[in-house]
Design an enzyme around this catalytic site. Structure first.
Site, PDB file in Angstrom:
ATOM      1  N   GLU A 188       0.818  -1.232   0.000  1.00  0.00           N
ATOM      2  CA  GLU A 188       0.000   0.000   0.000  1.00  0.00           C
ATOM      3  C   GLU A 188       0.845   1.272   0.000  1.00  0.00           C
ATOM      4  O   GLU A 188       0.448   2.296   0.558  1.00  0.00           O
ATOM      5  CB  GLU A 188      -0.998  -0.013   1.178  1.00  0.00           C
ATOM      6  CG  GLU A 188      -1.981  -1.162   1.077  1.00  0.00           C
ATOM      7  CD  GLU A 188      -2.992  -1.248   2.214  1.00  0.00           C
ATOM      8  OE1 GLU A 188      -3.029  -0.347   3.067  1.00  0.00           O
ATOM      9  OE2 GLU A 188      -3.748  -2.241   2.239  1.00  0.00           O
ATOM     10  N   GLU A 294      -5.503  -7.623  -1.123  1.00  0.00           N
ATOM     11  CA  GLU A 294      -6.395  -7.311   0.007  1.00  0.00           C
ATOM     12  C   GLU A 294      -7.626  -6.684  -0.596  1.00  0.00           C
ATOM     13  O   GLU A 294      -7.531  -5.803  -1.461  1.00  0.00           O
ATOM     14  CB  GLU A 294      -5.780  -6.269   0.962  1.00  0.00           C
ATOM     15  CG  GLU A 294      -4.843  -6.802   1.984  1.00  0.00           C
ATOM     16  CD  GLU A 294      -4.377  -5.714   2.959  1.00  0.00           C
ATOM     17  OE1 GLU A 294      -5.197  -4.906   3.442  1.00  0.00           O
ATOM     18  OE2 GLU A 294      -3.172  -5.677   3.243  1.00  0.00           O
ATOM     19  N   TRP A 325      -9.931  -9.296   3.960  1.00  0.00           N
ATOM     20  CA  TRP A 325      -9.187  -9.034   5.195  1.00  0.00           C
ATOM     21  C   TRP A 325      -9.815  -9.759   6.386  1.00  0.00           C
ATOM     22  O   TRP A 325     -10.746 -10.540   6.245  1.00  0.00           O
ATOM     23  CB  TRP A 325      -9.046  -7.514   5.389  1.00  0.00           C
ATOM     24  CG  TRP A 325      -7.895  -7.155   6.268  1.00  0.00           C
ATOM     25  CD1 TRP A 325      -7.971  -6.475   7.459  1.00  0.00           C
ATOM     26  CD2 TRP A 325      -6.505  -7.466   6.072  1.00  0.00           C
ATOM     27  NE1 TRP A 325      -6.698  -6.353   7.993  1.00  0.00           N
ATOM     28  CE2 TRP A 325      -5.799  -6.952   7.174  1.00  0.00           C
ATOM     29  CE3 TRP A 325      -5.794  -8.154   5.072  1.00  0.00           C
ATOM     30  CZ2 TRP A 325      -4.412  -7.081   7.317  1.00  0.00           C
ATOM     31  CZ3 TRP A 325      -4.420  -8.288   5.200  1.00  0.00           C
ATOM     32  CH2 TRP A 325      -3.748  -7.760   6.310  1.00  0.00           C
TER      33      TRP A 325
HETATM   34  C1  BMA Z   1      -5.113  -3.451   9.536  1.00  0.00           C
HETATM   35  C2  BMA Z   1      -6.164  -3.636  10.620  1.00  0.00           C
HETATM   36  C3  BMA Z   1      -5.427  -3.519  11.929  1.00  0.00           C
HETATM   37  C4  BMA Z   1      -4.278  -4.552  11.977  1.00  0.00           C
HETATM   38  C5  BMA Z   1      -3.391  -4.493  10.732  1.00  0.00           C
HETATM   39  C6  BMA Z   1      -2.391  -5.623  10.684  1.00  0.00           C
HETATM   40  O1  BMA Z   1      -5.663  -3.299   8.290  1.00  0.00           O
HETATM   41  O2  BMA Z   1      -6.777  -4.893  10.501  1.00  0.00           O
HETATM   42  O3  BMA Z   1      -6.324  -3.762  12.982  1.00  0.00           O
HETATM   43  O4  BMA Z   1      -3.480  -4.341  13.108  1.00  0.00           O
HETATM   44  O5  BMA Z   1      -4.199  -4.532   9.588  1.00  0.00           O
HETATM   45  O6  BMA Z   1      -3.008  -6.873  10.691  1.00  0.00           O
END
Ligand code: BMA
Length: 368
Positions: A188, A294, A325
């Site tokens: 990202e 994602e 996710w």
């Molecule tokens: C993000 C969320 C957070 C998490 C991070 C890593 O998008 O889901 O809560 O800590 O990913 O998994």
């Protein structure tokens, strides 16, 4: 009609042929990693693999229950692709991740998924090396530059990568073989929320960070069970997708993280198609795997999201997988895959029964 069919058959055969001879960027990739690469490429001509982040570690109302996954509770099968998250492993001081998951559990679940024939991908929300805070800490500027050779944090960065290497090398199948992983480094980065984001470093610094990560793990630490993923967030043009691309000799999986936010169904499907249009032709020309690394619709308000949105979004192009996710066990509405009784559960069953969608039991052998 007949000519059309003939052309389609020839095109399919050409894709299969290209997939058969395609190799990951690591010339010393393990046998299983090479096989995964080939098989993911050829599978994309038949449909896409469904993926879910942290699928077997926890879900809505549970954590660490044996053999459980919200996906399986609804459709009867595990996802084909599993995402896992290593944030905080670099610190070397904690046995749990930033999401409070034990690294030992993550290892155990990766190996179990591999043993069943599933595919594993890892993301790394690495802490900010300058202020010691999270990935989302963007101050002070210059964190990326400080990690590069001659930078103030370069030695610390190598130590952090050593810890990632130890974890990757500890993933072993029953014959002692290394478990193949799609590693999504510095994801990202077209967004502005991480310290490696587009406002925090120059394109050249980003490319150097990416290349250093690959070459240090592969050439210095001898990690050969990785397929390297490149996954910006939404971009506004083809140039935007490639602005920080480290080069075809560094990347195996060309992907994007594309969430369904406030748009209508049609707008989101069109957005995914447009983003894929920016890189699919180039990816295919270079025999790279294509993925939506994602995605998802937070809290799943649309009861037909699966058949009306995810399915049409991913079947226009030869996408190998689309991964939704996590179903956070401890955050309200941080939910991307249905659980029994969730409003989109029935539609998810129809979706996963579609022959173009691979859940784990439907996968051919991916490591041979
Ligand atoms: C993000 C969320 C957070 C998490 C991070 C890593 O998008 O889901 O809560 O800590 O990913 O998994």
């Amino acid at each position: 009609m007949v000519v059309g069919k003939l052309i389609a058959t020839i095109a399919l055969n050409l894709i299969c042929l290209a997939a058969y001879s395609a190799r990951p960027v690591d010339k010393n990739a393990t046998k299983e990693t090479k096989a995964l690469y080939r098989n993911m490429l050829s599978l994309a001509s038949k449909g896409f693999m469904f993926g879910h982040q942290d699928a077997t570690l926890y879900g809505i109302g549970w954590k660490y229950d044996a053999n459980r996954s919200d996906c399986k509770s609804v459709c009867g099968d595990y996802p084909a692709v599993y995402g896992w998250e290593l944030g905080d492993i670099e610190l070397g001081t904690k046995d749990i991740s930033l999401d409070s998951i034990h690294f030992d559990k993550i290892r155990e679940h990766i190996i179990a998924a591999y043993s069943r024939g599933g595919v594993n991908t890892i993301s790394w929300h690495c802490n900010n090396p300058v202020d010691g805070k999270s990935s989302w800490s963007r101050e002070p500027m210059g964190a990326v530059g400080s990690l590069l050779p001659n930078g103030a944090n370069h030695e610390k960065f190598k130590l952090w990568l050593d810890r990632v290497a130890d974890f990757l090398q500890s993933l072993r199948g029953s014959r002692g073989e290394a478990v193949p992983i799609i590693f999504r480094a510095w994801h990202e980065h077209s967004g502005t929320w991480f310290w490696w984001g587009s406002t925090q470093c120059t394109p050249d610094q980003y490319k150097e960070l990416y290349r250093f990560t690959v070459s240090y793990l592969r050439d210095n630490k001898h990690v050969h069970n990785v397929l390297w993923g490149y996954s910006p967030d939404v971009v506004d043009s083809k140039e935007g997708y490639f602005e920080r691309f480290p080069g075809y000799e560094w990347v195996d999986v060309m992907a994007a993280d594309l969430y369904h936010r406030k748009e209508s169904r049609e707008e989101y499907v069109a957005k995914v198609h447009r983003q894929l249009d920016y890189f699919v032709m180039d990816a295919r020309r270079h025999s790279k795997i294509i993925a939506i690394s994602e995605m998802g619709s937070g809290a799943l308000p649309d009861a037909q999201w699966w058949t009306k949105v995810m399915l049409p979004a991913l079947t226009k192009h030869p996408v190998s997988y689309g991964m939704v996710w996590r179903n956070a066990y401890n955050l309200e509405n941080h939910l991307f895959c249905p659980y029994p009784g969730q409003r989109s559960a029935d539609d998810f069953k129809i979706f996963t029964a579609d022959k173009r969608i691979f859940t784990e039991n439907k996968l051919p052998k991916m490591y041979r």
